[in-house]
Write a protein that holds these residues in place. Sequence first.
Motif, PDB file in Angstrom:
ATOM      1  N   MET A   1      31.448   2.174  69.501  1.00 35.33           N
ATOM      2  CA  MET A   1      31.979   2.600  70.704  1.00 35.33           C
ATOM      3  C   MET A   1      33.035   3.885  69.337  1.00 35.33           C
ATOM      4  N   GLN A   2      32.802   4.767  70.374  1.00 34.67           N
ATOM      5  CA  GLN A   2      33.611   5.836  69.466  1.00 34.67           C
ATOM      6  C   GLN A   2      34.653   5.927  70.706  1.00 34.67           C
ATOM      7  N   SER A   3      36.390   6.313  70.459  1.00 35.64           N
ATOM      8  CA  SER A   3      37.457   7.102  71.442  1.00 35.64           C
ATOM      9  C   SER A   3      37.994   8.312  70.619  1.00 35.64           C
ATOM     10  N   SER A  29      37.727   7.203  80.619  1.00 39.46           N
ATOM     11  CA  SER A  29      38.201   6.100  81.187  1.00 39.46           C
ATOM     12  C   SER A  29      39.404   5.815  82.425  1.00 39.46           C
ATOM     13  N   ARG A  45      35.814   7.046  75.680  1.00 37.43           N
ATOM     14  CA  ARG A  45      35.217   6.146  75.181  1.00 37.43           C
ATOM     15  C   ARG A  45      33.668   6.630  75.221  1.00 37.43           C
ATOM     16  N   THR A  46      32.700   6.958  74.888  1.00 36.03           N
ATOM     17  CA  THR A  46      31.482   7.093  74.378  1.00 36.03           C
ATOM     18  C   THR A  46      31.135   6.294  73.239  1.00 36.03           C
ATOM     19  N   ARG A  47      29.559   6.234  74.019  1.00 36.95           N
ATOM     20  CA  ARG A  47      28.666   4.820  72.642  1.00 36.95           C
ATOM     21  C   ARG A  47      28.664   5.171  71.320  1.00 36.95           C
ATOM     22  N   VAL A  77      41.228   1.597  65.749  1.00 36.10           N
ATOM     23  CA  VAL A  77      41.679   1.010  67.360  1.00 36.10           C
ATOM     24  C   VAL A  77      42.247  -0.190  66.167  1.00 36.10           C
ATOM     25  N   GLU A  84      36.627  -4.488  75.392  1.00 38.11           N
ATOM     26  CA  GLU A  84      34.932  -4.711  75.875  1.00 38.11           C
ATOM     27  C   GLU A  84      35.658  -6.140  76.703  1.00 38.11           C
TER      28      GLU A  84
END
Length: 91
Positions: A1-3, A29, A45-47, A77, A84
Motif C-alpha cells: 500500500m502507498q500512503s 480515505s 491510500r492507494t495500492r 508508516v 488493514e
Amino acid sequence: MQSAVILIDVEKGQINAVAQRLAELEGISEVFSTCGRYDLVAIARTRDFESLAQLVTERLMQVEGIHDTETLNAMQVHSRHDLETMFSLGW
C-alpha cells in the motif's frame, strides 16, 4: 500500500464543496479541514505508487476549487493502529 498526505489550498468559499468532492475520490480515505497554512488535508491510500501518481496528477487536479497542493509521500508508516484490520471491520 502507498500512503500520502496531501496539503491543499482552496479558493475562497470553496472548502466544504472541495472537501466533499475529495472524499468521494477513490484513493482518498479521509479529508480534514484545518486551521493554518493549508485549508484541507487529505489522506491518500492507494495500492501502488502509479495509482497514487494518477490520483494526484490527474483526478485531484480535476476537482474545481483547488488552488494548490503539496503531496507528502509516506516512506514508512509508524503507527500502533493496524489500518488493514480497521478497514476490514468497517471502522
